[in-house]
Enzyme design. Structure first.
Site, PDB file in Angstrom:
ATOM      1  N   PRO A   5      33.133 115.628  52.237  1.00  0.00           N
ATOM      2  CA  PRO A   5      32.280 116.645  53.173  1.00  0.00           C
ATOM      3  C   PRO A   5      32.101 115.760  54.206  1.00  0.00           C
ATOM      4  O   PRO A   5      31.566 114.670  54.268  1.00  0.00           O
ATOM      5  CB  PRO A   5      31.207 116.544  52.138  1.00  0.00           C
ATOM      6  CG  PRO A   5      31.161 115.530  51.354  1.00  0.00           C
ATOM      7  CD  PRO A   5      32.601 115.050  50.932  1.00  0.00           C
ATOM      8  N   GLU A   6      32.059 116.218  55.346  1.00  0.00           N
ATOM      9  CA  GLU A   6      31.906 115.752  56.710  1.00  0.00           C
ATOM     10  C   GLU A   6      31.075 116.834  57.503  1.00  0.00           C
ATOM     11  O   GLU A   6      31.012 117.876  57.073  1.00  0.00           O
ATOM     12  CB  GLU A   6      33.069 115.658  57.630  1.00  0.00           C
ATOM     13  CG  GLU A   6      34.065 114.772  57.054  1.00  0.00           C
ATOM     14  CD  GLU A   6      34.029 113.412  57.174  1.00  0.00           C
ATOM     15  OE1 GLU A   6      33.193 113.061  58.323  1.00  0.00           O
ATOM     16  OE2 GLU A   6      34.377 112.355  56.705  1.00  0.00           O
ATOM     17  N   LYS A  54      24.735 116.831  57.412  1.00  0.00           N
ATOM     18  CA  LYS A  54      25.475 117.548  56.155  1.00  0.00           C
ATOM     19  C   LYS A  54      24.441 118.241  55.240  1.00  0.00           C
ATOM     20  O   LYS A  54      25.046 118.407  54.291  1.00  0.00           O
ATOM     21  CB  LYS A  54      25.989 116.045  55.474  1.00  0.00           C
ATOM     22  CG  LYS A  54      27.062 115.441  56.371  1.00  0.00           C
ATOM     23  CD  LYS A  54      27.846 114.469  55.390  1.00  0.00           C
ATOM     24  CE  LYS A  54      27.894 113.183  55.918  1.00  0.00           C
ATOM     25  NZ  LYS A  54      28.634 112.020  54.942  1.00  0.00           N
ATOM     26  N   ASN A 168      33.322 109.726  56.069  1.00  0.00           N
ATOM     27  CA  ASN A 168      34.199 108.637  55.947  1.00  0.00           C
ATOM     28  C   ASN A 168      35.542 108.805  56.659  1.00  0.00           C
ATOM     29  O   ASN A 168      36.056 107.979  57.361  1.00  0.00           O
ATOM     30  CB  ASN A 168      34.451 108.272  54.498  1.00  0.00           C
ATOM     31  CG  ASN A 168      34.923 106.935  54.256  1.00  0.00           C
ATOM     32  OD1 ASN A 168      34.255 105.977  54.674  1.00  0.00           O
ATOM     33  ND2 ASN A 168      35.851 106.317  53.476  1.00  0.00           N
ATOM     34  N   ARG A 253      32.305 104.054  50.774  1.00  0.00           N
ATOM     35  CA  ARG A 253      32.381 102.868  51.056  1.00  0.00           C
ATOM     36  C   ARG A 253      34.085 102.246  51.315  1.00  0.00           C
ATOM     37  O   ARG A 253      34.133 101.228  51.620  1.00  0.00           O
ATOM     38  CB  ARG A 253      31.783 101.648  50.026  1.00  0.00           C
ATOM     39  CG  ARG A 253      32.584 101.779  48.818  1.00  0.00           C
ATOM     40  CD  ARG A 253      31.724 100.790  47.999  1.00  0.00           C
ATOM     41  NE  ARG A 253      32.354 100.163  46.838  1.00  0.00           N
ATOM     42  CZ  ARG A 253      32.034  99.202  45.952  1.00  0.00           C
ATOM     43  NH1 ARG A 253      30.989  98.450  46.271  1.00  0.00           N
ATOM     44  NH2 ARG A 253      32.715  98.946  45.102  1.00  0.00           N
TER      45      ARG A 253
END
Ligand SMILES: [Zn+2]
Length: 287
Positions: A5-6, A54, A168, A253
């Site tokens: 999800p962006e 988001k 990410n 991460r």
């Protein structure tokens, strides 16, 4: 990387939800999380569905707002009445919003909350400027990023309190395209505005479609510069792409980078690992 999800994923989903629901009255409205299990939204009219970073906000004419969040695995599916629902098993359904024309089914949604629209800030007020929002404010985003100059840029640019919407994929791709090492201190990034603008440009280019390309091609395997390419040759210089863990959020991460194109500007030596150590680098084939 599919499905990560962006902000642009949520943006597109909110547009589609808004098209389906805005102005319509719900015939059925169920929220399947324990804290909202007693709520019946049937009879409520949807005013609009909007993205905020988001988060997705479904606002009702009666002054309530439903907030949902995808996290890593959530999704909304929109069906014509009578169509089989295909988003997953029934136990994964968290929300059902049905009008005369559409059936919107939310699978694996997170952080579901129903508040007065006037109180939305309790849910999203902490967010920094929205990268895809109509009120995008670059100066404020830069101010927030620079307020912690010793933070690693790969962590800072994901922190939704600095700016909202970047996930990410756009983190690692914009860092690559800007030649910035993910572990560089914010204060050491030579062109912070250029980096943020690059991430935003990538998101704007992708927000109207489900595919997420940062290279200009949608061809599978060629659509990203470094994301998901551990151990493979950099498309620009042929150096092996590295993978490392970065930041406090276990879910976001993972970081990919090219140690040549993104030479370190800080004396921080991350623990890196290559995915395919025995495999010789191939010549770069895409630009
Ligand atoms: Zn490179």
């Amino acid at each position: 990387m599919d499905g990560v999800p962006e902000g642009d994923t949520v943006w597109l989903a909110a547009q589609r939800m808004n098209t389906a629901l805005a102005g319509a009255t719900l015939r059925r409205g169920e929220l399947r999380v324990p804290q909202l299990a007693g709520v019946d939204l049937a009879g409520a009219t949807v005013r609009e569905v909007v993205p905020r970073g988001k988060h997705m906000l479904t606002r009702f004419e009666d002054g309530r707002t439903l907030r949902t969040h995808y996290r890593m695995d959530g999704s909304w599916h929109i069906y014509r009445p009578g169509t089989k629902w295909r988003g997953g098993p029934a136990f994964a359904i968290r929300a059902i919003l049905v009008t005369d024309r559409w059936e919107c089914v939310g699978y694996r949604l997170h952080d579901m909350a129903l508040v007065r629209t006037a109180d939305e800030d309790q849910l999203v007020g902490h967010l920094g400027p929205d990268v895809l929002g109509p009120d995008w404010d670059m100066a404020e985003a830069l101010r927030r990023l620079r307020s912690d100059p010793d933070q690693q840029i790969g962590v800072a640019i994901l922190d939704q309190r600095n700016l909202a919407g970047i996930g990410n994929l756009y983190k690692v791709e914009s860092l690559f395209l800007s030649g910035v090492h993910p572990w560089a201190r914010v204060a050491d990034v030579p062109d912070l505005e250029g980096l943020v603008d690059r991430a935003r440009t990538l998101m704007l280019a992708n927000r109207d479609r489900p595919e997420q390309s940062t290279t200009g091609t949608l061809r599978r395997g060629e659509d990203h510069w470094v994301a998901g390419r551990t151990g493979r040759p950099c498309r620009r210089c042929g150096t092996t792409i590295l993978l490392g863990d970065q930041g406090p959020d276990l879910q976001e991460r993972v970081t990919w980078w090219c140690p040549t194109c993104q030479a370190a500007t800080s004396p921080i030596d991350p623990m890196a690992r290559t995915g395919e150590p025995g495999r010789p680098p191939r010549l770069p084939t895409a630009t």
